[in-house]
Design an enzyme around this catalytic site. Structure first.
Site, PDB file in Angstrom:
ATOM      1  N   GLU A 118      43.346  10.600 -65.771  1.00 38.54           N
ATOM      2  CA  GLU A 118      44.243  11.252 -64.796  1.00 38.54           C
ATOM      3  C   GLU A 118      44.978  12.413 -65.435  1.00 38.54           C
ATOM      4  O   GLU A 118      45.180  12.405 -66.655  1.00 38.54           O
ATOM      5  CB  GLU A 118      45.323  10.252 -64.333  1.00 38.54           C
ATOM      6  CG  GLU A 118      44.810   8.961 -63.838  1.00 38.54           C
ATOM      7  CD  GLU A 118      45.768   7.820 -64.183  1.00 38.54           C
ATOM      8  OE1 GLU A 118      46.991   8.062 -64.286  1.00 38.54           O
ATOM      9  OE2 GLU A 118      45.279   6.698 -64.363  1.00 38.54           O
ATOM     10  N   LYS A 120      48.126  14.363 -66.756  1.00 32.75           N
ATOM     11  CA  LYS A 120      49.458  13.947 -67.201  1.00 32.75           C
ATOM     12  C   LYS A 120      50.443  14.930 -66.581  1.00 32.75           C
ATOM     13  O   LYS A 120      50.523  16.091 -66.987  1.00 32.75           O
ATOM     14  CB  LYS A 120      49.551  13.962 -68.727  1.00 32.75           C
ATOM     15  CG  LYS A 120      50.862  13.397 -69.234  1.00 32.75           C
ATOM     16  CD  LYS A 120      50.819  13.235 -70.742  1.00 32.75           C
ATOM     17  CE  LYS A 120      52.062  12.577 -71.288  1.00 32.75           C
ATOM     18  NZ  LYS A 120      53.306  13.267 -71.002  1.00 32.75           N
ATOM     19  N   ASP A 122      53.779  16.805 -65.577  1.00 31.58           N
ATOM     20  CA  ASP A 122      55.003  17.147 -66.289  1.00 31.58           C
ATOM     21  C   ASP A 122      56.181  17.059 -65.322  1.00 31.58           C
ATOM     22  O   ASP A 122      56.614  18.051 -64.736  1.00 31.58           O
ATOM     23  CB  ASP A 122      54.864  18.575 -66.841  1.00 31.58           C
ATOM     24  CG  ASP A 122      55.736  18.770 -68.057  1.00 31.58           C
ATOM     25  OD1 ASP A 122      56.380  17.799 -68.486  1.00 31.58           O
ATOM     26  OD2 ASP A 122      55.775  19.905 -68.564  1.00 31.58           O
ATOM     27  N   ARG A 141      63.252   6.182 -65.371  1.00 38.08           N
ATOM     28  CA  ARG A 141      62.763   5.376 -66.487  1.00 38.08           C
ATOM     29  C   ARG A 141      63.893   5.013 -67.452  1.00 38.08           C
ATOM     30  O   ARG A 141      63.921   3.928 -68.009  1.00 38.08           O
ATOM     31  CB  ARG A 141      61.696   6.194 -67.220  1.00 38.08           C
ATOM     32  CG  ARG A 141      61.191   5.558 -68.471  1.00 38.08           C
ATOM     33  CD  ARG A 141      59.970   6.328 -68.942  1.00 38.08           C
ATOM     34  NE  ARG A 141      59.466   5.806 -70.188  1.00 38.08           N
ATOM     35  CZ  ARG A 141      59.821   6.240 -71.381  1.00 38.08           C
ATOM     36  NH1 ARG A 141      60.698   7.221 -71.479  1.00 38.08           N
ATOM     37  NH2 ARG A 141      59.315   5.729 -72.459  1.00 38.08           N
ATOM     38  N   TYR A 230      50.979   6.256 -60.724  1.00 41.35           N
ATOM     39  CA  TYR A 230      49.950   6.038 -61.742  1.00 41.35           C
ATOM     40  C   TYR A 230      49.910   4.642 -62.363  1.00 41.35           C
ATOM     41  O   TYR A 230      49.020   4.357 -63.151  1.00 41.35           O
ATOM     42  CB  TYR A 230      50.015   7.081 -62.847  1.00 41.35           C
ATOM     43  CG  TYR A 230      51.376   7.279 -63.496  1.00 41.35           C
ATOM     44  CD1 TYR A 230      51.988   6.260 -64.211  1.00 41.35           C
ATOM     45  CD2 TYR A 230      52.018   8.504 -63.395  1.00 41.35           C
ATOM     46  CE1 TYR A 230      53.223   6.445 -64.798  1.00 41.35           C
ATOM     47  CE2 TYR A 230      53.258   8.707 -63.991  1.00 41.35           C
ATOM     48  CZ  TYR A 230      53.848   7.671 -64.688  1.00 41.35           C
ATOM     49  OH  TYR A 230      55.066   7.856 -65.268  1.00 41.35           O
ATOM     50  N   LYS A 294      43.083   5.815 -69.641  1.00 39.42           N
ATOM     51  CA  LYS A 294      43.494   4.400 -69.626  1.00 39.42           C
ATOM     52  C   LYS A 294      42.267   3.516 -69.501  1.00 39.42           C
ATOM     53  O   LYS A 294      41.379   3.811 -68.689  1.00 39.42           O
ATOM     54  CB  LYS A 294      44.397   4.131 -68.407  1.00 39.42           C
ATOM     55  CG  LYS A 294      45.662   4.955 -68.382  1.00 39.42           C
ATOM     56  CD  LYS A 294      46.374   4.805 -67.049  1.00 39.42           C
ATOM     57  CE  LYS A 294      47.572   5.738 -67.001  1.00 39.42           C
ATOM     58  NZ  LYS A 294      48.135   5.866 -65.649  1.00 39.42           N
ATOM     59  N   LYS A 318      47.138  15.625 -75.238  1.00 37.66           N
ATOM     60  CA  LYS A 318      48.096  16.703 -74.930  1.00 37.66           C
ATOM     61  C   LYS A 318      47.439  18.076 -75.026  1.00 37.66           C
ATOM     62  O   LYS A 318      46.730  18.369 -75.994  1.00 37.66           O
ATOM     63  CB  LYS A 318      49.264  16.645 -75.913  1.00 37.66           C
ATOM     64  CG  LYS A 318      50.107  15.378 -75.799  1.00 37.66           C
ATOM     65  CD  LYS A 318      51.187  15.496 -74.760  1.00 37.66           C
ATOM     66  CE  LYS A 318      52.373  16.265 -75.308  1.00 37.66           C
ATOM     67  NZ  LYS A 318      53.512  16.255 -74.422  1.00 37.66           N
ATOM     68  N   CYS A 412      65.536  58.965 -76.635  1.00 38.89           N
ATOM     69  CA  CYS A 412      64.172  58.450 -76.792  1.00 38.89           C
ATOM     70  C   CYS A 412      63.895  58.141 -78.261  1.00 38.89           C
ATOM     71  O   CYS A 412      64.140  58.981 -79.128  1.00 38.89           O
ATOM     72  CB  CYS A 412      63.176  59.485 -76.275  1.00 38.89           C
ATOM     73  SG  CYS A 412      61.474  59.054 -76.666  1.00 38.89           S
ATOM     74  N   CYS A 415      61.106  60.987 -79.378  1.00 36.05           N
ATOM     75  CA  CYS A 415      61.339  62.445 -79.400  1.00 36.05           C
ATOM     76  C   CYS A 415      62.821  62.808 -79.347  1.00 36.05           C
ATOM     77  O   CYS A 415      63.171  63.988 -79.332  1.00 36.05           O
ATOM     78  CB  CYS A 415      60.597  63.119 -78.257  1.00 36.05           C
ATOM     79  SG  CYS A 415      61.364  62.836 -76.655  1.00 36.05           S
ATOM     80  N   CYS A 430      62.476  58.301 -70.750  1.00 38.39           N
ATOM     81  CA  CYS A 430      62.673  59.425 -71.653  1.00 38.39           C
ATOM     82  C   CYS A 430      62.541  60.687 -70.809  1.00 38.39           C
ATOM     83  O   CYS A 430      61.609  60.812 -70.009  1.00 38.39           O
ATOM     84  CB  CYS A 430      61.588  59.393 -72.728  1.00 38.39           C
ATOM     85  SG  CYS A 430      61.376  60.976 -73.549  1.00 38.39           S
ATOM     86  N   CYS A 436      57.550  64.890 -75.481  1.00 34.89           N
ATOM     87  CA  CYS A 436      57.638  63.628 -76.227  1.00 34.89           C
ATOM     88  C   CYS A 436      56.261  63.221 -76.737  1.00 34.89           C
ATOM     89  O   CYS A 436      55.320  63.075 -75.957  1.00 34.89           O
ATOM     90  CB  CYS A 436      58.205  62.545 -75.300  1.00 34.89           C
ATOM     91  SG  CYS A 436      58.197  60.909 -76.039  1.00 34.89           S
TER      92      CYS A 436
END
Ligand code: IVH
Length: 678
Positions: A118, A120, A122, A141, A230, A294, A318, A412, A415, A430, A436
């Protein structure tokens, strides 16, 4: 006591202090001080030292409880069955080793192991408790044993059923999973917050965590949270044989399960799943940081058992981190072809999103102020997919005493001309124009490039040499170059010099649209150059046209028209054009015609979902430049739909009508094909 034990003790003390501190920032304040990867590194070091020196273990070490104390505003919930964490793998070899360990503990006659693979997610791990099919409790958790009651918030999440559907669910069902915020929902929410000048979140995970910790669930209800289940906790029924069968049951009871899970056999197939998932990572509308593998069979899970805080039957593979921290060594201000000056962060090189990055854009001066960034700061860099790396956050608490302010130049850097801040624009420019050297170099690079005069052999390095040796000052000087001058340059043999002169000669015969594009008029890309050539027919006609006249050409707006007219009003530009023509450059003339020959003429496009590299209005503008019509809704007449993450009903309709659907990547290559670089 030996000195090394003292050292170890103080290292452990410091590690525990730092971990506690970051746990507090992460769990209590919803404002992580360091990226996960760094936190994991500290934590892994602590675990390693405690394992090697059990005599130095402490009952109150953060390793004992993973996470932090619940806030006083929330009621605590004991998890009857602890919520575990996962061991990690970073390569194919570690998955093989994981499987070898499994075989050692399983019956010898077992030839192949089946896995449930599955994504993972975030997000935030939660446990939901259903009694007689009714959602009675939701908890975070926490430290794995005790979490916080967030029932009031979870009840507001549309995807989570308040009452189970279908048949056969047990009297008590504890189901675990990840609550998260979609990428598109996150972008929408942050954009809305920006408009209201409210605080924005750094990433979808922090947004989800912050939202779940709201005491006022009316706020939660407005936020786009969702969930994938899950695993199970306390359950009053005999389980099916396999986890994959549980997922099917959960689905029939109305609980959200991830549709891209897969059952495979053997470590190699697990790794293939991980690779496939990694290749899809950026297409998904939610953030994943890896895959979870798993053992599918519950009896085998039972035999394998658990370590102190991780099951032996599962592993998290990971992906390379997309956000890491590094040091800002310097900020340089770069001058582009049109004089726009962009701050570029010079970073301590760091591996992020699969590559080593040492520069990141800071976009503009406003961004520097918004980030409150100083030289010497520790910064968080984000690089997802192929997107240009950017600085997303400064870790203020790690700011060194000698951090230096970023000095925005008043002149600048190349220049020394004065810098102008254009009204209503965040950009600084500039004012030196072609005086330049940086702008000059960039404008010559553009002139010689593939979509423009296409002078083979006249690349960036050579142009830089020619400009710094004052051999060319403007694009017309290219046509005055002599063999002796070229052959005298570093790494330039006579043979390549002769070849280059031939390529320069060759470029003199050129189509009108390429010539116009090569001039590098602000905002005039290839498509506009083509439109100008087609509507006006000759260089003379384009040079003499007025703003009123120009804006009659579809998709040339007032600002672009102004740029065109002022370009041809500038004496310096006129002399360069005259010198080019005198040197023999001959832009072809065209029959004046309408729009029908633009590459996407006659086609209707619809843009839906979130695009990462451009706004929708920008996408619309590009499409119109190429002659396409852009519609707001999908019908049988739609030629193509460009769908980004989060595309909803328009995508469904496009599928129903059998309309061609492309993603942002395809769209960008379509644009590139027609000379538009995003
Ligand atoms: S299984 C015993 N499956 O990853 C099983 N976890 O480091 C324990 N996570 O705290 C978890 N997606 O927050 C599992 N498909 C998935 C997951 C997943 C994300 C998170 C979860 C857990 C952490 C483990």
């Amino acid at each position: 006591m030996s000195a090394s034990t003292d050292d170890l003790k103080s290292e452990l003390k410091e590690l525990r202090r730092q971990i506690e501190h970051h746990n507090h920032l992460y769990h209590q304040q919803d404002s992580p001080g360091i990226p996960d990867q760094e936190f994991d590194r500290l934590f892994d070091r602590l675990l390693k030292l405690e394992k090697e020196h059990p005599e130095l273990a402490e009952p109150d070490s953060p390793s004992q409880r993973v996470g932090s104390e619940p806030l006083s505003g929330f009621t605590q919930v004991e998890h009857k069955i602890p919520m575990l964490s996962l061991e990690k793998a970073f390569d194919a070899e570690s998955i093989d080793k994981f499987e070898t360990r499994l075989f050692k503990r399983l019956p010898p006659n077992l030839s192949q192991i089946e896995y449930s693979c599955e994504p993972k997610i975030d997000g935030v791990a939660v446990s939901l408790r259903y009694e007689k099919g009714i959602l009675v409790q939701a908890a975070t958790r926490g430290d794995g044993k005790t979490g916080e009651d967030i029932t009031h918030n979870v009840k507001t999440i549309q995807d989570i059923p308040l009452r189970l559907t279908g048949k056969g669910f047990p009297d008590v069902l504890e189901v675990r999973g990840e609550i998260f915020m979609s990428k598109s929902g996150f972008t929408r929410m942050n954009n809305a917050a920006l408009k209201k000048e409210e605080k924005t979140f750094v990433n979808p995970r922090n947004a989800a965590a912050g939202t779940l910790r709201q005491l006022d669930s009316r706020i939660t209800a407005l936020r786009p949270l969702t969930m994938f289940c899950y695993s199970l906790g306390d359950v009053s029924m005999t389980l099916p044989t396999r986890l994959s069968e549980v997922f099917e049951l959960l689905d029939t009871w109305g609980l959200p399960v991830n549709p891209i899970r897969q059952v495979v056999e053997g470590a190699e197939a697990c790794f293939n799943y991980c690779e496939l998932l990694l290749s899809k990572r950026n297409e998904l509308d939610y953030e994943i940081d890896g895959a979870v593998l798993k053992v599918n069979n519950f009896a085998l899970q039972e035999t394998l058992g658990i370590n102190t805080r991780t099951p032996r039957w599962a592993i998290a593979y990971k992906f390379p981190a997309e956000e890491v921290s590094t040091t800002l060594n310097d900020v340089e201000f770069q001058v582009g072809r049109t004089g726009a000056i962009t701050p570029v962060a010079r970073l301590e090189p760091v591996f992020v999103g699969g590559v080593t990055v040492s520069n990141a854009t800071l976009h503009n001066v406003d961004e520097i102020l918004r980030l409150d960034i100083k030289i010497g700061d520790t910064v968080i860099i984000r690089r997802a997919g192929d997107v240009i790396p950017k600085v997303v956050k400064v870790i203020l608490e790690q700011r060194p005493d000698n951090a230096n302010d970023i000095v925005v130049p008043t002149h600048c850097p190349v220049c020394q001309s004065e810098i102008e801040q254009v009204e209503n624009e965040v950009l600084i420019r500039c004012s030196g124009g072609l005086y330049c050297k940086a702008q000059r170099t960039q404008s010559i690079i553009h002139f010689a490039s593939r979509g423009a005069m296409d002078i083979d052999g006249l690349g960036v390095k050579l142009i830089e040499q020619l400009v710094s040796a004052d051999l060319i000052k403007n694009v017309a000087d290219i046509y005055q170059l002599k063999l002796e001058q070229l052959a005298g340059l570093e790494r330039m043999a006579e043979k390549s010099a002769t070849k280059l002169l031939a390529a320069i000669e060759n470029s003199k015969t050129i189509s009108l649209q390429r010539f116009i594009y090569a001039l590098g008029i602000r905002e005039v890309g290839e498509a506009t150059a083509l439109a100008l050539a087609k509507h006006k027919g000759s260089l003379q006609a384009i040079m003499q046209t007025s703003i009123e006249n120009l804006i009659e050409i579809p998709d040339i707006g007032e600002i672009m028209a102004q740029h065109i007219v002022s370009f041809f009003a500038e004496q310096h530009n006129l002399s360069v054009i005259e010198a080019l023509l005198k040197a023999g450059v001959k832009p072809s003339e065209l029959e004046v015609s309408g729009d029908e020959e633009l590459p996407l003429a006659g086609l209707t496009y619809v843009v839906t979902g979130t695009l990462e590299l451009m706004g929708r209005s920008e996408a619309k503008q590009y499409l119109q430049q190429l002659g396409a019509k852009v519609a707001g809704s999908v019908s049988a007449k739609t030629s193509c739909v460009i769908a980004g993450p989060g595309a909803g009903s328009k995508l469904v309709k496009a599928e129903e009508f059998g309309v061609n659907i492309i993603n942002e990547e395809d769209f960008v290559s379509l644009l590139t094909q027609h000379g538009i670089t995003v």
